[in-house]
Design a protein around this motif. Sequence first.
Motif: not given
Length: 711
Positions: A244-273
């Motif tokens: 089922g993978g991992v789901l990351v739930v953030g507090p608001h949309r500016p937060y999602l925009a702020y961290v948008d590039d973190v997971l791809p930079s870690l070699g991971e594109d399968r996590v849903r946010t």
Amino acid sequence: MNPLTISPFHLPEALAAKADPALIARDEERLRTIAATLHDSITTETARLERILAAPSGVGGAAVERDLEIHRLNARLSMLRRYGIDMCLGRMVTTEGEHLYIGRVGLTGADGGQLLIDWRAPAAEPFFGATLAEPMGLVSRRRYRWADGRIRDYWDEAFTPEALADGGALDDQSAFIASLGSARSSRMRDVLATIQADQDAVIRAGSAGTLVVDGGPGTGKSVVALHRAAYLMYSDARIANGGGGVLVVGPHRPYLAYVDDVLPSLGEDRVRTCVLRDLVPEGRNARAEHDEDVARLKASGRLVDAVETAVRLYRQPPQHDVSVETPWGDLRIRPDDWAEAFATDTGAAHNDAREEVWEVLVDIIADRIDGWIELQVLRRVLAADETLTRTFDRAWPLLDAVPLVAALWTDPGFLRAAAPWLTDDEVRMLQRDDPTAWTDSDLPLLDAARRAVGDPDAGRIRRVRERVRAEERAYRELVADSLAEVSDDDLGLMSMLSGEDVRNSLDDDGLLPTIAHDALAGPFAHVIVDEAQELTDTEWRMLLSRCPSRSFTVVGDRAQARHGFRRTWEERLADAGLRDIVRASLTVNYRTPREVMAEAAPVIRAALPDANVPVSVRSSGIPVRHGRRENLQAIVDRWLTENEKGTAVVIGDPSFAEVERVRSLSPETAKGLEFDFVVLVEPEAFGDGITGAVDRYVAMTRSTRELVIAT
């Protein structure tokens, strides 16, 4: 620049001592080998991808495997092309004399040797976790600071007296601490190379049960949460491989925009946010619930129970006999027959359970018929009886979640029946003129209704799929029989066409109508919740319904809860339904300078004396300044003029127009973000009590360098 011919090191004159070949020659050789291997890998994997894309897609499982391989190759190539040799984070030297290099992903050389160890691999753990107190088998560690594909600085740490004597620590200040004062951008900084030991311990913790990451502002909670998501997808087969993978739930949309590039930079594109609003369609346009009493009522888990009760209220077994004409005579279905069928505990959602209840009713009727009867024939006869089907549809109707919840807010009698514990005043309070003017407090109830009701079209689509599949198989069998009649095949190959294995392999489900699946509906193997201190009981139910394993990472700070958080994490989460709760505390503030924390700490401690206020590890040298609100534009303009890089935010003035590098946010939407320069506008206007104190504290601690309070 050709990394094969130009040194990967490009150190400024001030760091000439670090350019000594005795210090960097080994690294230069390894990095050139990495560059050559990357070039070959990109060439080889690009060719493989092109071959797969050019080949037929196949059907069934073969098509799925092909799509998965295409996705894997695209993700791998994207990472290799994005970083090149600067995907190497640094190296560590073990007590056994090994020089091990750590990368964003693993990389194997042509000779089978490990050029880079994936940062998530167990072998890489000492690179992040080693300390002087616990060296974890290391003699030394080197971290690189990259810019434009070349090393502009590096930081050596020694873990033994011998390494220290050999010049193993060349810096007066660590690269990590020095980097904290660097200018911010609109996205979260890449901090993988400088993850600290306390953070790494949390990132690599097991996934069973609930891990609470408790920490004040600037302790790296969000960094830990995102790196933990990437780590679990790599290390935990239960999560990554069909779990089922991992789901990351953030507090608001500016937060999602702020961290948008973190997971791809870690070699991971399968996590849903996502944010909580994304979990239901109505969240896109839902407004805030301004009536605190209404919000409090809807936040109670008991109203979720009321929604489930409301669904059951629509199930009304007939209280009279129903006569059905059949080829086997007239059959009478009595009230106790209906009651028996309706009492079937299928465990399915209401709309899905209709078919199962109907099947129980068919079995009850079949038992009344003397002699043997084919159930399929009986089903067709009963389905054709309009009196019976109309009675069943009224007794167990197809439901839609949205009108059901809307009815609770417009029909006081229906709400009282579903929630008899509500007082008359509370029932009146929950009624409204426009039932579909959804608020954020309605979203968990809509979500609960959808889960209790199910998809109204799912049953119909399943029947269509079964009919189409049966027709296709019947046609293939007819063709096989015809071929067998005219064939003189002595080996029986033609008869194999009627075999079950062949029939199954020829089924092409891709041609059948599909049931729409919401990717955020779950189930997920692990859920990470950032700023979790704000969640209500009903919001926790939304998340628990998506993670049956109850495997959670809960990230937050009790002192940043806008509506108070008097109990312990353990007590709060146990009440919410989580289990096996373990808490890890982060107590070092890596972001906020001492000058700012000196003013922020008293603000929160005045309202919450036991607040977990972290200790800042650095100073900016800039005292907190005070100004006038009428000079706000001049304050911002001065900073923009004096600082060519970095980001700023104005908190508390919605009328302030954003410009490049300067945001305008509220304390709530600033949560989880960081800026070089923060201007607080009339913070006393944020409110009284805990909510006002928390908003002021959160807003002040967004600063990484400078804070101005404009009154």
